[in-house]
Design a protein around this motif. Structure first.
Motif: not given
Length: 179
Positions: A80-97
């Motif tokens: 769950q922690t890894a999935l939350a981190a992956a989701t947060a990373d994807a959100g940061r990548a979307r924001a950067a994009g």
């Protein structure tokens, strides 16, 4: 009289034979009781030993089960922690994009404005179709790359959790099999 003596001897012999038979039967009965008592004691000892081993085996399995459950819970929490981190990373990548697309849109708008200004000054005709196509391709490629990265991150996190759960179950199974 001889007949009386013979009769007396016969009765005495019969009594002695009966006494010898009774004595033999008493010895046999005592021996049988002793053998029975030894058999019962051996049976009770074997039963007690089997019960103790079954109890120890049950405790061992209970401990293994508890350890496996704790490991599984930890694996689930880590996943769950890894999935939350992956989701947060994807959100940061979307924001950067999105920031990058905003910067690109501002650059294109600035380029268009400069091209329109040059065209108004009579220097050349504005042609912004290439930059528009390039910006659109960049946006679509970036969106798809972000989607694929999010899918890959989630699959990796779930795969790692699955592998750890399998390893834990296999270890528990092997420990349970090695009585």
């Amino acid at each position: 009289m001889i007949f009386g003596q013979i009769k007396t001897y016969a009765w005495q012999a019969a009594a002695l034979a009966l006494l010898a038979t009774a004595l033999t039967q008493t010895v046999r009965l005592a021996s049988a009781k002793n053998a029975h008592a030894q058999t019962v004691a051996a049976f009770n000892a074997a039963t007690a030993k089997e019960e103790r081993q079954a109890r120890e085996q049950s405790e061992k399995f209970r401990d293994l089960e508890g350890k496996h459950r704790d490991e599984t819970d930890q694996i689930r929490a880590d996943a769950q922690t890894a999935l939350a981190a992956a989701t947060a990373d994807a959100g940061r990548a979307r924001a950067a994009g999105q920031r990058l697309r905003g910067d690109l849109a501002a650059y294109i708008e600035q380029h268009r404005s400069a091209a329109i200004a040059r065209a108004a000054a009579g220097e050349c005709t504005p042609d912004t179709s290439a930059t528009t196509v390039l910006a659109d391709l960049f946006r679509r490629a970036d969106d798809r790359a972000g989607e694929l990265a999010a899918i890959a991150d989630e699959a990796r996190a779930r795969g790692n959790a699955c592998q750890r759960a399998y390893d834990s179950a296999r270890t528990m199974s092997q420990a349970a099999g090695a009585h």
